[in-house]
Enzyme design. Structure first.
Site, PDB file in Angstrom:
ATOM      1  N   ALA A 109       0.671  -1.262   0.055  1.00 45.14           N
ATOM      2  CA  ALA A 109       0.134   0.129   0.018  1.00 45.14           C
ATOM      3  C   ALA A 109       0.694   1.273   0.116  1.00 45.14           C
ATOM      4  CB  ALA A 109      -0.950  -0.092   1.255  1.00 45.14           C
ATOM      5  N   CYS A 110       0.425   2.242  -0.648  1.00 49.50           N
ATOM      6  CA  CYS A 110       0.818   3.645  -0.661  1.00 49.50           C
ATOM      7  C   CYS A 110      -0.057   4.771  -0.577  1.00 49.50           C
ATOM      8  CB  CYS A 110       1.734   3.956  -2.048  1.00 49.50           C
ATOM      9  SG  CYS A 110       3.369   2.811  -2.296  1.00 49.50           S
ATOM     10  N   THR A 111       0.350   5.866  -0.016  1.00 46.35           N
ATOM     11  CA  THR A 111      -0.982   6.744   0.120  1.00 46.35           C
ATOM     12  C   THR A 111      -0.106   8.128  -0.328  1.00 46.35           C
ATOM     13  OG1 THR A 111      -1.871   5.965   2.296  1.00 46.35           O
ATOM     14  CG2 THR A 111      -2.425   8.232   1.628  1.00 46.35           C
TER      15      THR A 111
ATOM     16  N   ASN B 213      -4.694   3.246  -2.224  1.00 43.68           N
ATOM     17  CA  ASN B 213      -4.640   2.448  -3.454  1.00 43.68           C
ATOM     18  C   ASN B 213      -5.926   2.047  -4.106  1.00 43.68           C
ATOM     19  OD1 ASN B 213      -2.488   1.656  -1.399  1.00 43.68           O
ATOM     20  ND2 ASN B 213      -1.409   1.503  -3.382  1.00 43.68           N
TER      21      ASN B 213
ATOM     22  N   ARG C  21      -7.522   4.741   5.077  1.00 48.64           N
ATOM     23  CA  ARG C  21      -6.839   5.792   4.783  1.00 48.64           C
ATOM     24  C   ARG C  21      -7.356   7.090   4.025  1.00 48.64           C
ATOM     25  NH1 ARG C  21      -2.666   3.139   1.632  1.00 48.64           N
ATOM     26  NH2 ARG C  21      -3.974   1.386   1.205  1.00 48.64           N
TER      27      ARG C  21
END
Length: 536
Positions: free
Chosen positions: A25-27, A209, A264
Site C-alpha cells: 500500500a501507498c498513500t 490504493n 486511509r
C-alpha cells in the site's frame, strides 16, 4: 506496489508468523497552492510495502547513450529506447534492481519532479476486456523512464500515455508529475486506458490504493489528457456508472472499496479538514476537496505521520497490545483499521514547490524521510545536488550500522517495542530539528535564487555541500539515539517488551523458517498475488 513473485511468496509466508501483517500500500496527497500558507504546491507519497526493505537516495548523472541503447526492466522484461542523452536526476531506488529499480521519486535537471506510484487496480470486468500487459510499463520503471526523457510535467504525461497506448501497462497506477506550471495527476486504469488532469490549485486530495477520478471534461485538452476509449470500455464491460448524471471514472473502473483504502482515505481527508462532509461509511470518496484552511509543510508531514489522531479509530498494530488478537492485513475490525503511518512505510517524500525557486534547482525542495516517518526526520534536498551522503547509498539487504534506512528501522523497532520506555522522545526531537531546518531553508532559498542567476554551477555546489553537511550531522545524531536506545533496552527487564512490532533480527530469523512452507506456498502465492493486485 508489486514486487516480483518470489518476494510476494516470502511475504505471504512471513505473514503467517509475524505479529505485524505484511501489506502492499501507498498513500499519495496533493495540496494546491491556493490552500497553502506560502502559496506553494505540496505533494508526495508514503512508499508502503513491508518492514526491513532497504531504500537508497542517489543522483544519476547526465549520460550520453550509444545508439540503440534501451532501458530494460529486469522485473518484467519491459524495454524502452534510451534517449541520446539521459537527463541527470535524483531518485530513491530499491537495492535489488533485479527485482525492479523502483526509482520512485525525484527531480531531473530541467525542474521536472515525479512521485511514482500509488498502485491501484481496475475491476475484473474491465480487466477481462483490457488486461494488464505482463511486460508493459510498471512502477518499477516509471520514474526512471520519465526523468531520463521528459523536461516538463505535460511532456512526462504524454510520454506515459504513448507508452501505455503502444506497449500497455503492467499494472494500475496513480502517478504525479510537476514542474513550474503545476501538478498533473494521472491514473493508468487498465492495460491501455488512462486519464490525466492538471490538478486545480484550489483543491486538495488524499489517495491510497484505488482510483479517484470522477467527472472529467474530455474536451478540455489543455487540462486533460486521456485515452480514447475510457468511456466506451466501461460501457462494453457493463461497468459504466454515472453520478449526478455524468460519467464517473472511478465508479466505473474500481472494484469495491477495501477496508485499508477506506481507512486511509477517510483519515487523510479528516486530517487536513476535520470539518469535511464525509463519513467512515461512505460508499466512495471523491478526489477533489475544498477547504477554507491554509496548510503548511508541517501539516503535510503530519498527514504522512497520521495514526488516526482525533478519530474513533485505532491502528491495527494496537490490537495485540489491547489483547484483541493479531491483525489481519488491512482488514478493519472492532474499531481498528489500517493507518497512513505504519511500520510498512519504507520512505516518505514531500515536494515543496515554490514559484520563487527556479527550475534549475527543481522549482522547489524534496523533503525525504528515509524509513517510516514515525520517527524518521524529513531532510530537504534541492534538485540540483550532485551527490548524496554515503549512509543513503548503503545497499545492504539486512541491518547495517552504516545505512540510513537500517538505523532508522532499528530506532523505529525499539520505539514501537518499548513505548513505555521511549514514549514520544524521538519524534519530539525530530520535529524540533525539522522546525529548525524549515527556518534555515528560507534563508538558503534566497541565496540559491541569487546564485543560480549568476553562477548555476556554484549554486549546485552549494546545494550539495549544504545537504551533505546536514545529512552527516543528522546521521551522527541518529547513531547516538540508536546507541542510547540499545543501552536502555539492554537494561530493561526481559519481560518489558510490548508485542506491537518485531525487531529486524526477529523478522530475519522468522524468514529463515519459512522454507518448510514451500509446498503450501505455491498455492498460497497465487491467491496472495491476486489479492495484492486487487488491493494494492
Amino acid at each position: 506496489m508489486l514486487k516480483k513473485c518470489i518476494a510476494l511468496f516470502l511475504l505471504m509466508c512471513a505473514s503467517l508468523f509475524v505479529l505485524q501483517p505484511t501489506v502492499l500500500a501507498c498513500t499519495g496527497f496533493i495540496i494546491g497552492k491556493d490552500l497553502t500558507e506560502d502559496g506553494s504546491w505540496l505533494y508526495g507519497r508514503t512508499e508502503d510495502l513491508e518492514p526491513n526493505h532497504n531504500k537508497t537516495f542517489v543522483v544519476y548523472p547526465r549520460t550520453d547513450n550509444p545508439e540503440g541503447a534501451t532501458w530494460k526492466d529486469e522485473a518484467n522484461g519491459f524495454e524502452y529506447p534510451l534517449p541520446a542523452t539521459s537527463h541527470k536526476y535524483t531518485a530513491v531506488p530499491d537495492v535489488t534492481p533485479e527485482q525492479g529499480v523502483y526509482d520512485e521519486a525525484g527531480f531531473n535537471e530541467h525542474g521536472l519532479s515525479i512521485s511514482a506510484t500509488v498502485s491501484a487496480t481496475a475491476n475484473d470486468k474491465i480487466l477481462a476486456l483490457d488486461p494488464y500487459v505482463e511486460n508493459g510499463l510498471a512502477e518499477s520503471s516509471m520514474a526512471s523512464v520519465v526523468l531520463q526523457n521528459a523536461k516538463t510535467a505535460r511532456e512526462g504525461v504524454e510520454l506515459l500515455a504513448k507508452i501505455v497506448t503502444e506497449k500497455g501497462s503492467a499494472e494500475g497506477n496513480i502517478v504525479l508529475l510537476a514542474d513550474k506550471e503545476g501538478i498533473w495527476y494521472m491514473e493508468i486504469l487498465s492495460g491501455h486506458q488512462y486519464v490525466a488532469i492538471k490538478f486545480p490549485s484550489d483543491k486538495f486530495a488524499v489517495f491510497p490504493n484505488t482510483f479517484y477520478l470522477g467527472h472529467v471534461d474530455f474536451s478540455d485538452t489543455e487540462n486533460v489528457i486521456a485515452s480514447a476509449g475510457v468511456m466506451d470500455l466501461a460501457k462494453e464491460a457493463g461497468t459504466y456508472q454515472e453520478v449526478d448524471g455524468a460519467f464517473h471514472i472511478a465508479q466505473s473502473y474500481n472494484p469495491p472499496l477495501s477496508d485499508g483504502n477506506r481507512s486511509r482515505s477517510y483519515s487523510g481527508i479528516k486530517a487536513l479538514d476535520p470539518d469535511a462532509d464525509i463519513t467512515y461509511e461512505d460508499e466512495y470518496y471523491e478526489l477533489l476537496h475544498s477547504s477554507d484552511k491554509k496548510y503548511s509543510l508541517a501539516d503535510a508531514m503530519a498527514l504522512q505521520r497520521n495514526h488516526f489522531e482525533g478519530l474513533d479509530l485505532k491502528p491495527l498494530d494496537q490490537m495485540e497490545l489491547d489483547g484483541k488478537g493479531k491483525p489481519d492485513g488491512k482488514k478493519a475490525v472492532d474499531g481498528y483499521a489500517y493507518p497512513i503511518s505504519n511500520q510498512n512505510v519504507m520512505e516518505a517524500h514531500i515536494f515543496h514547490l515554490k514559484d520563487s525557486l527556479p527550475k534549475e534547482v527543481g522549482g522547489g525542495v524534496m523533503w525525504l524521510a528515509m524509513g517510516s516517518p514515525r520517527n524518521a526526520p524529513y531532510l530537504p534536498y534541492y534538485g540540483n545536488i550532485t551527490d548524496t551522503y554515503k549512509a543513503y547509498q548503503d545497499k545492504s539487504t539486512e541491518y547495517s550500522p552504516d545505512s540510513w534506512y537500517w538505523v532508522i528501522s532499528h530506532i523505529n523497532d525499539m520505539a514501537a517495542q518499548y513505548p513505555d520506555e521511549f514514549g514520544t522522545e524521538v519524534i519530539d526531537e525530530v520535529k524540533a530539528l525539522e522546525a529548525e531546518w524549515m527556518t534555515q531553508q528560507e534563508a538558503l532559498d534566497k541565496e540559491m535564487i541569487s546564485l543560480v542567476a549568476s553562477d548555476p554551477e556554484k549554486a549546485s555546489e552549494l546545494a550539495t555541500q549544504e545537504s551533505m553537511k546536514r545529512a552527516e550531522e543528522t546521521f551522527a545524531r541518529l547513531k547516538e539515539i540508536e546507541g542510547s536506545m540499545e543501552e536502555r533496552v539492554a537494561a530493561l527487564p526481559t519481560d518489558s517488551a510490548d508485542t506491537e512490532t518485531t525487531t529486524s533480527s526477529t523478522n530475519n530469523l522468522l524468514m529463515l523458517g519459512i522454507g518448510a512452507l514451500i509446498g503450501l506456498g505455491i498455492v498460497g502465492l497465487a491467491i496472495f498475488y491476486k489479492k495484492s493486485k486487487a488491493e494494492s
